[in-house]
Design an enzyme around this catalytic site. Structure first.
Site, PDB file in Angstrom:
ATOM      1  N   PHE A  54       0.810  -1.219   0.000  1.00  0.00           N
ATOM      2  CA  PHE A  54       0.000   0.000   0.000  1.00  0.00           C
ATOM      3  C   PHE A  54       0.838   1.261   0.000  1.00  0.00           C
ATOM      4  O   PHE A  54       0.361   2.324  -0.386  1.00  0.00           O
ATOM      5  CB  PHE A  54      -0.948   0.014   1.227  1.00  0.00           C
ATOM      6  CG  PHE A  54      -0.263   0.423   2.512  1.00  0.00           C
ATOM      7  CD1 PHE A  54      -0.045   1.762   2.805  1.00  0.00           C
ATOM      8  CD2 PHE A  54       0.190  -0.527   3.427  1.00  0.00           C
ATOM      9  CE1 PHE A  54       0.609   2.148   3.973  1.00  0.00           C
ATOM     10  CE2 PHE A  54       0.840  -0.153   4.591  1.00  0.00           C
ATOM     11  CZ  PHE A  54       1.042   1.196   4.859  1.00  0.00           C
TER      12      PHE A  54
ATOM     13  N   SER B 141       5.327  -6.906   3.449  1.00  0.00           N
ATOM     14  CA  SER B 141       5.862  -7.210   4.783  1.00  0.00           C
ATOM     15  C   SER B 141       6.645  -8.525   4.749  1.00  0.00           C
ATOM     16  O   SER B 141       6.432  -9.381   3.880  1.00  0.00           O
ATOM     17  CB  SER B 141       4.717  -7.295   5.779  1.00  0.00           C
ATOM     18  OG  SER B 141       3.806  -8.290   5.362  1.00  0.00           O
TER      19      SER B 141
ATOM     20  N   CYS C 165       9.572   1.849   3.545  1.00  0.00           N
ATOM     21  CA  CYS C 165      10.474   0.762   3.919  1.00  0.00           C
ATOM     22  C   CYS C 165      11.903   1.267   4.084  1.00  0.00           C
ATOM     23  O   CYS C 165      12.756   0.560   4.591  1.00  0.00           O
ATOM     24  CB  CYS C 165      10.443  -0.336   2.869  1.00  0.00           C
ATOM     25  SG  CYS C 165      11.070   0.229   1.307  1.00  0.00           S
TER      26      CYS C 165
ATOM     27  N   GLU D 225      -4.957  -3.763  -2.140  1.00  0.00           N
ATOM     28  CA  GLU D 225      -6.402  -3.515  -2.175  1.00  0.00           C
ATOM     29  C   GLU D 225      -6.781  -2.283  -1.345  1.00  0.00           C
ATOM     30  O   GLU D 225      -7.929  -1.864  -1.359  1.00  0.00           O
ATOM     31  CB  GLU D 225      -7.169  -4.759  -1.709  1.00  0.00           C
ATOM     32  CG  GLU D 225      -6.921  -5.208  -0.274  1.00  0.00           C
ATOM     33  CD  GLU D 225      -5.685  -6.090  -0.098  1.00  0.00           C
ATOM     34  OE1 GLU D 225      -4.654  -5.854  -0.772  1.00  0.00           O
ATOM     35  OE2 GLU D 225      -5.744  -7.004   0.752  1.00  0.00           O
TER      36      GLU D 225
HETATM   37  P1  NAD Z   1       1.516  -6.618   3.043  1.00  0.00           P
HETATM   38  O1  NAD Z   1       2.547  -7.675   3.137  1.00  0.00           O
HETATM   39  O2  NAD Z   1       0.397  -6.647   4.020  1.00  0.00           O
HETATM   40  O3  NAD Z   1       0.823  -6.631   1.588  1.00  0.00           O
HETATM   41  C1  NAD Z   1       1.589  -6.637   0.398  1.00  0.00           C
HETATM   42  C2  NAD Z   1       0.790  -7.353  -0.690  1.00  0.00           C
HETATM   43  O4  NAD Z   1       0.566  -8.704  -0.280  1.00  0.00           O
HETATM   44  C3  NAD Z   1      -0.585  -6.741  -0.956  1.00  0.00           C
HETATM   45  O5  NAD Z   1      -0.801  -6.714  -2.341  1.00  0.00           O
HETATM   46  C4  NAD Z   1      -1.531  -7.684  -0.243  1.00  0.00           C
HETATM   47  O6  NAD Z   1      -2.786  -7.783  -0.877  1.00  0.00           O
HETATM   48  C5  NAD Z   1      -0.820  -9.025  -0.295  1.00  0.00           C
HETATM   49  N1  NAD Z   1      -1.113  -9.865   0.881  1.00  0.00           N
HETATM   50  C6  NAD Z   1      -1.364  -9.440   2.143  1.00  0.00           C
HETATM   51  N2  NAD Z   1      -1.569 -10.494   2.957  1.00  0.00           N
HETATM   52  C7  NAD Z   1      -1.432 -11.606   2.200  1.00  0.00           C
HETATM   53  C8  NAD Z   1      -1.528 -13.009   2.474  1.00  0.00           C
HETATM   54  N3  NAD Z   1      -1.792 -13.467   3.692  1.00  0.00           N
HETATM   55  N4  NAD Z   1      -1.322 -13.870   1.456  1.00  0.00           N
HETATM   56  C9  NAD Z   1      -1.054 -13.435   0.220  1.00  0.00           C
HETATM   57  N5  NAD Z   1      -0.953 -12.106  -0.098  1.00  0.00           N
HETATM   58  C10 NAD Z   1      -1.141 -11.210   0.877  1.00  0.00           C
HETATM   59  O7  NAD Z   1       2.282  -5.224   3.093  1.00  0.00           O
HETATM   60  P2  NAD Z   1       1.666  -3.762   3.159  1.00  0.00           P
HETATM   61  O8  NAD Z   1       1.094  -3.549   4.530  1.00  0.00           O
HETATM   62  O9  NAD Z   1       0.818  -3.476   1.986  1.00  0.00           O
HETATM   63  O10 NAD Z   1       2.990  -2.871   2.975  1.00  0.00           O
HETATM   64  C11 NAD Z   1       3.830  -2.506   4.041  1.00  0.00           C
HETATM   65  C12 NAD Z   1       5.007  -3.442   4.163  1.00  0.00           C
HETATM   66  O11 NAD Z   1       5.730  -3.461   2.947  1.00  0.00           O
HETATM   67  C13 NAD Z   1       6.009  -3.015   5.216  1.00  0.00           C
HETATM   68  O12 NAD Z   1       6.445  -4.145   5.927  1.00  0.00           O
HETATM   69  C14 NAD Z   1       7.148  -2.410   4.414  1.00  0.00           C
HETATM   70  O13 NAD Z   1       8.417  -2.436   5.036  1.00  0.00           O
HETATM   71  C15 NAD Z   1       7.119  -3.266   3.215  1.00  0.00           C
HETATM   72  N6  NAD Z   1       7.758  -2.625   2.077  1.00  0.00           N
HETATM   73  C16 NAD Z   1       8.984  -3.076   1.707  1.00  0.00           C
HETATM   74  C17 NAD Z   1       9.644  -2.475   0.667  1.00  0.00           C
HETATM   75  C18 NAD Z   1      10.996  -2.951   0.231  1.00  0.00           C
HETATM   76  O14 NAD Z   1      11.424  -2.518  -0.809  1.00  0.00           O
HETATM   77  N7  NAD Z   1      11.672  -3.811   0.965  1.00  0.00           N
HETATM   78  C19 NAD Z   1       9.046  -1.408  -0.032  1.00  0.00           C
HETATM   79  C20 NAD Z   1       7.786  -0.979   0.365  1.00  0.00           C
HETATM   80  C21 NAD Z   1       7.153  -1.610   1.431  1.00  0.00           C
END
Ligand code: NAD
Length: 494
Positions: free
Chosen positions: A149, A226, A281, A176
């Site tokens: 997000f 994450s 991040c 989403e």
């Molecule tokens: P998230 O892991 O909750 O979601 C990321 C994606 O995974 C979304 O599209 C979501 O729909 C999907 N998803 C969520 N739960 C899932 C599940 N149980 N099974 C399958 N798919 C699933 O992350 P977020 O809250 O959207 O973003 C924040 C996180 O992203 C933070 O931890 C941040 O550090 C990380 N991030 C990392 C980087 C990097 O480059 N390392 C960059 C941006 C964000």
């Protein structure tokens, strides 16, 4: 209620699963749209369209592909402000931050415009008598990107620009929570002349992701999100034979040495910790202050933090917007509220006087943080800067290297020798020297170490081109009747 649907073959396709997700305006706390959540059958249908589009797109000349990317760049440039409004409305980030995200995303589009040079292989004439050897790179087929997000425009651009320029067809599964930016970008790609099916968007949750991870026609998965989900995506995708790059969470440390310019360090720490409400991040989340300057640095932070203007992105004076959701705001608040009980010192408590409407939280500053405390061990992903006091450079370095994450880090010092030693020793993928948010430019690649990256190819830049292509080496000899003879020996080059 506005409905956000899928994007397939350059058209909006309304979902049929009967499942939708809520999209909020984080500045008001109110639901403003619903987004279709795809079923397995809908994901399969998108994959089928992407597969059908692949042969013709792959056969399209690189100059033509690049021409479309150049046009996309012009359209994005002309529509920066409108795209930024979607980010502010659904993510909550203030316009200057949204425009910064778009600018960094466009750099990836610009990099991908150079695809004819990036796809060049090698050629060795006369490797053996009359034999030439050359290497080529070919696209994978249908590839998928799953995005978080916090960068609804930039992270998709990290992925799709290189993916489609290499000749793949691309399916985006955006977050989403803020899905509109991907739809706006999809329409710009259509306007730029991208053929049907080359870039599709499927909205969804775990059901859609799980289908992408196992479907035999998906060749690779790029993921940013994450750490627990990154690990799951990597393990499930690779078990199903896919190439996977999965970028996870972070805990970024900034080590401030006694010889640093403390005002510059304080400005940098505050900007990098609270920008985008800490939902980056690459945000700085821990300042490691060497004892002799720790009190002075805390004083400088204390004077700066209360000046941050918190408010909705529609207020031109706001510098920091709300968090993404009520649940996330409450989770971040719990780290602050539990910190004192764990032995830390809450210098500024952002849960005080936080606005009732919307998902706002004011900036927090927590001193005397140590490993073992939740506010140190876990990724907070909110407007919270913690300070850990260390005796020396060596203790600071060890603290960073002992941490489970290894995304970004920074050192603030005037000593070039120490900075060079830090770059040599630190177990982190992206390092800043007097630079607090060292996100690599688009012609380098982005990626962390340890629990911040699963897979071995970093995102975008040269490693992005490798990730989205397969290498092939051709050994060729043109028939010359004068040298033809039966020879059952193993072919050698001499
Ligand atoms: P998230 O892991 O909750 O979601 C990321 C994606 O995974 C979304 O599209 C979501 O729909 C999907 N998803 C969520 N739960 C899932 C599940 N149980 N099974 C399958 N798919 C699933 O992350 P977020 O809250 O959207 O973003 C924040 C996180 O992203 C933070 O931890 C941040 O550090 C990380 N991030 C990392 C980087 C990097 O480059 N390392 C960059 C941006 C964000």
């Amino acid at each position: 209620m506005q409905r956000i649907s899928h994007w397939v073959n350059n058209k909006v396709v309304v979902g049929t699963s009967g499942r939708t997700g809520k999209v909020f305006n984080p500045a008001t706390g109110e639901q403003q749209a619903e987004v279709d959540l795809a079923s397995v059958a809908e994901v399969d249908a998108v994959i089928a369209k992407s597969k059908a589009a692949f042969p013709e797109w792959r056969a399209t000349g690189m100059s033509r592909r690049a021409e479309i990317m150049f046009r996309t760049r012009e359209l994005l440039d002309a529509n920066r402000k409108e795209l930024a409004t979607y980010l502010t409305l659904e993510h909550g980030k203030v316009p200057s931050d949204a425009l910064g995200e778009i600018a960094r995303g466009i750099e990836n589009i610009e990099f991908a415009c150079g695809i004819p040079a990036l796809m060049k292989g090698g050629y060795s004439e006369q490797a053996s008598g009359g034999v030439d050897v050359y290497s080529i790179r070919q696209p994978l087929g249908v590839v998928a990107g799953i995005t978080p997000f916090n960068f609804p425009a930039m992270v998709p651009m990290w992925m799709f620009a290189n993916a489609i320029m290499c000749g793949n067809t691309f399916i985006l599964k955006p977050s989403e929570k803020d899905p509109s930016a991907s739809m706006f970008i999809a329409d710009l790609l259509r306007q730029a002349g991208l053929p049907d099916g080359v870039f599709n968007v499927v909205h969804g949750d775990k059901e859609a992701v799980d289908r992408l991870l196992v479907h035999p026609d998906i060749q690779s998965v790029s993921f940013v999100g994450s750490t627990p989900i990154a690990k799951y995506v990597y393990e499930t995708g690779t078990k199903n034979g896919k190439r996977v790059q999965a970028l996870g969470g972070a805990k970024n440390h900034m080590l401030v040495l006694p010889d640093a310019d403390l005002d510059m360090a304080a400005d940098a720490a505050v900007s990098a910790a609270y920008g985008s409400a800490g939902e980056r991040c690459m945000a700085i989340s821990v300042v490691l202050a060497v004892d002799t300057i720790a009190d002075a640095l805390i004083e400088k932070l204390k004077t700066r933090v209360p000046n941050i203007k918190v408010g909705p992105g529609t207020d031109p004076s706001a510098e920091m917007g709300p968090l993404i959701s009520r649940e996330h705001r409450d989770k971040v608040a719990s780290y602050i509220n539990n910190a004192a009980g764990e032995g830390a010192t809450v210098v500024i408590n952002g849960t005080d006087k936080a606005k009732d409407a919307g998902f706002f939280l004011n900036p927090s500053l927590i001193d005397n943080v140590k490993p073992g405390m939740k506010c140190y061990d876990e990724e907070i992903f909110g407007p919270v800067l913690t300070v850990m006091r260390v005796k020396s450079y060596a203790e600071g370095l060890k603290t960073i290297n002992d941490n489970q994450f290894g995304n970004g880090t920074a050192i603030f010092t005037r000593d070039g020798g120490v900075a060079r030693q830090f770059q040599y020793d630190v177990q982190v993928g992206m390092v800043g020297i007097n630079v607090p948010i060292p996100v690599p430019v688009s012609y380098y690649s982005f990626g962390g170490w340890k629990a911040s990256l699963f897979g071995d190819q970093h995102m975008y830049g040269p490693e992005g081109i490798n990730f989205f292509t397969r290498g092939k080496v051709v050994t060729s000899r043109w028939p010359d009747p004068r040298t033809s003879a039966v020879d059952l020996g193993f072919p050698t080059n001499r």
